[in-house]
Design an enzyme around this catalytic site. Sequence first.
Site, PDB file in Angstrom:
ATOM      1  N   ASP A 139      22.769  33.244  -8.843  1.00 52.29           N
ATOM      2  CA  ASP A 139      23.831  32.995  -7.860  1.00 52.29           C
ATOM      3  C   ASP A 139      23.520  33.676  -6.525  1.00 52.29           C
ATOM      4  O   ASP A 139      22.893  34.737  -6.498  1.00 52.29           O
ATOM      5  CB  ASP A 139      25.153  33.536  -8.436  1.00 52.29           C
ATOM      6  CG  ASP A 139      26.362  32.897  -7.782  1.00 52.29           C
ATOM      7  OD1 ASP A 139      26.192  32.034  -6.898  1.00 52.29           O
ATOM      8  OD2 ASP A 139      27.489  33.271  -8.146  1.00 52.29           O
ATOM      9  N   HIS A 149      18.398  27.618  -1.289  1.00 49.40           N
ATOM     10  CA  HIS A 149      17.973  27.081  -2.594  1.00 49.40           C
ATOM     11  C   HIS A 149      16.447  27.072  -2.713  1.00 49.40           C
ATOM     12  O   HIS A 149      15.902  27.295  -3.789  1.00 49.40           O
ATOM     13  CB  HIS A 149      18.544  25.671  -2.798  1.00 49.40           C
ATOM     14  CG  HIS A 149      20.044  25.668  -2.955  1.00 49.40           C
ATOM     15  ND1 HIS A 149      20.691  26.546  -3.796  1.00 49.40           N
ATOM     16  CD2 HIS A 149      21.016  24.903  -2.380  1.00 49.40           C
ATOM     17  CE1 HIS A 149      22.003  26.325  -3.730  1.00 49.40           C
ATOM     18  NE2 HIS A 149      22.230  25.342  -2.877  1.00 49.40           N
ATOM     19  N   LEU A 171       6.062  31.723 -23.300  1.00 48.65           N
ATOM     20  CA  LEU A 171       7.455  31.845 -22.841  1.00 48.65           C
ATOM     21  C   LEU A 171       8.121  30.485 -22.977  1.00 48.65           C
ATOM     22  O   LEU A 171       7.596  29.476 -22.494  1.00 48.65           O
ATOM     23  CB  LEU A 171       7.493  32.282 -21.366  1.00 48.65           C
ATOM     24  CG  LEU A 171       8.882  32.284 -20.716  1.00 48.65           C
ATOM     25  CD1 LEU A 171       9.726  33.460 -21.237  1.00 48.65           C
ATOM     26  CD2 LEU A 171       8.790  32.389 -19.193  1.00 48.65           C
TER      27      LEU A 171
HETATM   28  C1  FPP Z   1      23.893  29.286  -6.897  1.00 50.77           C
HETATM   29  O1  FPP Z   1      23.945  29.721  -5.568  1.00 50.77           O
HETATM   30  C2  FPP Z   1      22.691  28.510  -7.116  1.00 50.77           C
HETATM   31  C3  FPP Z   1      22.671  27.203  -7.477  1.00 50.77           C
HETATM   32  C4  FPP Z   1      23.877  26.403  -7.695  1.00 50.77           C
HETATM   33  C5  FPP Z   1      21.406  26.490  -7.626  1.00 50.77           C
HETATM   34  C6  FPP Z   1      20.308  27.235  -8.320  1.00 50.77           C
HETATM   35  C7  FPP Z   1      19.116  26.440  -8.166  1.00 50.77           C
HETATM   36  C8  FPP Z   1      17.904  26.879  -7.856  1.00 50.77           C
HETATM   37  C9  FPP Z   1      17.518  28.293  -7.677  1.00 50.77           C
HETATM   38  C10 FPP Z   1      16.897  25.828  -7.663  1.00 50.77           C
HETATM   39  C11 FPP Z   1      15.714  25.924  -8.551  1.00 50.77           C
HETATM   40  C12 FPP Z   1      15.885  25.536  -9.917  1.00 50.77           C
HETATM   41  C13 FPP Z   1      15.104  24.640 -10.559  1.00 50.77           C
HETATM   42  C14 FPP Z   1      15.045  24.644 -12.032  1.00 50.77           C
HETATM   43  C15 FPP Z   1      14.322  23.633  -9.873  1.00 50.77           C
HETATM   44  P1  FPP Z   1      25.132  29.223  -4.637  1.00 50.77           P
HETATM   45  O2  FPP Z   1      24.679  28.030  -3.882  1.00 50.77           O
HETATM   46  O3  FPP Z   1      26.369  29.012  -5.439  1.00 50.77           O
HETATM   47  O4  FPP Z   1      25.269  30.446  -3.700  1.00 50.77           O
HETATM   48  P2  FPP Z   1      26.594  30.958  -2.962  1.00 50.77           P
HETATM   49  O5  FPP Z   1      27.564  31.350  -4.028  1.00 50.77           O
HETATM   50  O6  FPP Z   1      26.096  32.130  -2.179  1.00 50.77           O
HETATM   51  O7  FPP Z   1      27.072  29.830  -2.085  1.00 50.77           O
END
Ligand code: FPP
Length: 249
Positions: A22, A39, A133
């Site tokens: 997150d 991201h 893994l």
């Molecule tokens: C949460 O941060 C993150 C996500 C919803 C996306 C996580 C995805 C990745 C790290 C991409 C890579 C993964 C793969 C498997 C290709 P948020 O956007 O909710 O952050 P915020 O709470 O600060 O807005």
Amino acid sequence: MPKETKAPQFEKLPAHIAIIMDGNGRWATARRLPRMAGHRAGTENLRRIIKACVRFGINYLTIYAFSTENWKRPEDEVQGLMQIMGDVLEKEVPELNEQGVQLRHIGRLEQLDPRTQKKIRKAIDMTRDNKRLILNVAWNYGGRDEIVHAMQKIAAEGIKPDNITQKVVSDHLYTTGIPDPDLVIRTSGEIRVSNFLIWQSAYAEWYFTDTLWPDFGEDSLKKAIEDFSARNRRYGGRKPAEENEKYAG
Ligand code: FPP
């Protein structure tokens, strides 16, 4: 300083680590960048963490990358995340394969667009014999949805109510055959479970940190494992009597 080459030794090593990655959005906002830059940085960090898990000898890593609720985000962000997933599957899988990583998917695969489904299946197939893994990617995943899906399968198989045990439920989850997580990490200061592995994490140790996901590198992971190592897991049992003695005054 030269990069540490020898893997650190931990007193207790979790066999299975699960992570709620997150804080990508806030990481980007703090730098006046678009959310997608967050991201992308989060994806870069994921590479670092996978490598660290391989180095540390972790057997299973489960990452929460796209939840069944993430469809509610604006269309361009959803499409951007799907694009990242597609890119990762196309460009990163050979390297993961070389590292001995076995890729698995947990979640509603059938609801993804057919091209993404095909790429995921291909990656699973290519890495299926790897043993170093096991990486479970939760993509279009929700814990409640997983339990509903398991119940539907149990009913469809005609299993009688008296024969439905905890093991039968576990065996019908997406994570079948994989031990429950020992340690669940959530970055970015949010202290919530958010529908992640709600059955499997019943006895997991949780670790919350304010660090935003793109900044949660190898040293942060090491700290989380050290914290886990120092904990005393009791699974509903008792502390040893001598430990309670400390409170006798
Ligand atoms: C949460 O941060 C993150 C996500 C919803 C996306 C996580 C995805 C990745 C790290 C991409 C890579 C993964 C793969 C498997 C290709 P948020 O956007 O909710 O952050 P915020 O709470 O600060 O807005």
